[in-house]
Design a protein around this motif. Structure first.
Motif, mmCIF file in Angstrom:
data_model
loop_
_atom_site.group_PDB
_atom_site.id
_atom_site.type_symbol
_atom_site.label_atom_id
_atom_site.label_comp_id
_atom_site.label_asym_id
_atom_site.label_seq_id
_atom_site.Cartn_x
_atom_site.Cartn_y
_atom_site.Cartn_z
ATOM 1 N N SER A 1 36.575 27.952 28.874
ATOM 2 C CA SER A 1 35.238 28.249 28.357
ATOM 3 C C SER A 1 35.006 27.551 27.031
ATOM 4 N N LYS B 1 43.082 32.664 36.154
ATOM 5 C CA LYS B 1 42.347 33.495 35.200
ATOM 6 C C LYS B 1 42.932 33.414 33.800
ATOM 7 N N LEU C 1 31.694 27.718 36.041
ATOM 8 C CA LEU C 1 32.723 28.435 35.279
ATOM 9 C C LEU C 1 32.384 29.914 35.158
ATOM 10 N N LEU D 1 40.958 30.696 31.904
ATOM 11 C CA LEU D 1 39.498 30.722 31.881
ATOM 12 C C LEU D 1 38.924 30.777 30.468
ATOM 13 N N PHE D 2 39.556 31.552 29.585
ATOM 14 C CA PHE D 2 39.038 31.638 28.223
ATOM 15 C C PHE D 2 39.144 30.298 27.526
ATOM 16 N N CYS E 1 36.852 28.558 42.534
ATOM 17 C CA CYS E 1 37.670 27.625 41.754
ATOM 18 C C CYS E 1 37.449 26.202 42.252
ATOM 19 N N ASN F 1 34.610 32.997 36.488
ATOM 20 C CA ASN F 1 35.037 34.115 35.628
ATOM 21 C C ASN F 1 34.739 35.462 36.268
ATOM 22 N N GLU F 2 33.706 35.513 37.079
ATOM 23 C CA GLU F 2 33.292 36.768 37.705
ATOM 24 C C GLU F 2 33.841 36.901 39.131
#
Length: 309
Positions: A10, A3, A47, A6-7, A62, A51-52
């Motif tokens: 993105s 996690k 993705l 993830l940003f 993943c 994220n959720e």
């Protein structure tokens, strides 16, 4: 770890989705662009799903995202290695524990406390300062309800308090590194004094003028045997005798070490302090005479421990 990236992923995905149709490929260009766009969209949705993700399905999602990225590489290419870098960051998709700064601060405080708690007088100040600093660091990072600050205030300037040996001390225990079942109850212990009925009132007095007296009131004889002549199967017999003796001494102290010199013959006894107890090693004190073949006499050192009363 998953996690945390993830940003960044993105952002990288957005960049890749925009530029992926600029790569040269064999075959019909229009069809390739359409396929690449679809592959990028599938990766993008994967993705979003990741994220959720919850703790229960993050590993599965993943893996789905990683597979989608690999398909995207096959269809679109990956000239600058961006997609492969994301796959590498995902690793085997097993979530990795990521301690927070507060967790690390708490661990550091606990480690410093252990060192401080075990420190002897000559190490006290340094260990105390380190412990105090870790407490202050924990307060800054984690916050405090006043408990930690109270500990800091209690430590003060970390100057060690002088250990005062003056007073009366009573024998508390005999420690050995070899457990024995001296009372033959089936339970071996390293504190031999709990196994016998002797030496229940041995004391020592340290006077403020540097003099003192050791009071011995009993002695004992111990025999060891084996019903089967097996050295691992031992039985003990203990006899206690009244044996009143007083030994005057002079003493000096340096930190946690107390040097006792017997007035009668100049014998030097070295006591040391740990916590609220003072100890002395009694060389070859425990003697058990064998009465069985194949069983040897026992002669070993014992650590006497005294507590103030």
């Amino acid at each position: 770890m998953i996690k945390k990236i993830l940003f960044l992923i993105s952002c990288l995905f957005l960049f890749t989705a925009i530029t992926c149709d600029n790569e040269p490929y064999e075959g019909d260009i229009t069809d390739t662009i359409d396929d690449c766009t679809i592959a990028a969209e599938i990766s993008g949705q994967a993705l979003i799903d990741l994220n959720e993700a919850t703790d229960d399905d993050v590993n599965l999602l993943c893996q789905a995202y990683r597979d989608a990225l690999q398909d995207q590489i096959l269809i679109c290419g990956d000239e600058d290695g961006t997609l492969q870098a994301i796959i590498d960051d995902l690793g085997n998709c097993v979530p990795v524990s990521d301690p927070t700064l507060c967790d690390l601060a708490i661990e550091a405080t606990a480690a410093a406390f252990e060192e401080f708690n075990d420190a002897i007088t000559t190490e006290y100040e340094a260990a105390c300062i380190i412990y105090r600093e870790t407490l202050l660091n924990q307060i800054v990072i984690c916050g405090d309800d006043g408990t930690l600050l109270a500990l800091v205030d209690e430590l003060g300037n970390c100057q060690p308090q002088a250990f005062d040996v003056v007073g009366d001390w009573q024998l508390l225990g005999w420690q050995s590194d070899i457990p024995r079942d001296i009372d033959n109850d089936g339970v071996a212990t390293s504190d031999y004094l709990t196994e016998i009925d002797c030496f229940e009132n041995e004391t020592a007095s340290f006077n403020a003028d540097g003099t003192g007296t050791l009071y011995y009131r009993q002695s004992m004889e111990v025999e060891v045997s084996s019903p089967t002549n097996d050295p691992s199967n031992l039985e003990y017999s203990v006899q206690c005798f009244e044996d009143v003796r007083t030994l005057d001494f002079t003493w000096t102290q340096e930190g946690d070490s107390i040097t006792v010199t017997l007035v009668s013959d100049g014998t030097v006894l070295d006591f040391f302090r740990n916590g609220d107890i003072i100890f002395i090693a009694m060389r070859d004190f425990f003697v058990a005479t064998s009465t069985s073949p194949n069983v040897e006499d026992i002669v070993q050192d014992i650590i006497w421990g005294y507590i103030q009363f």
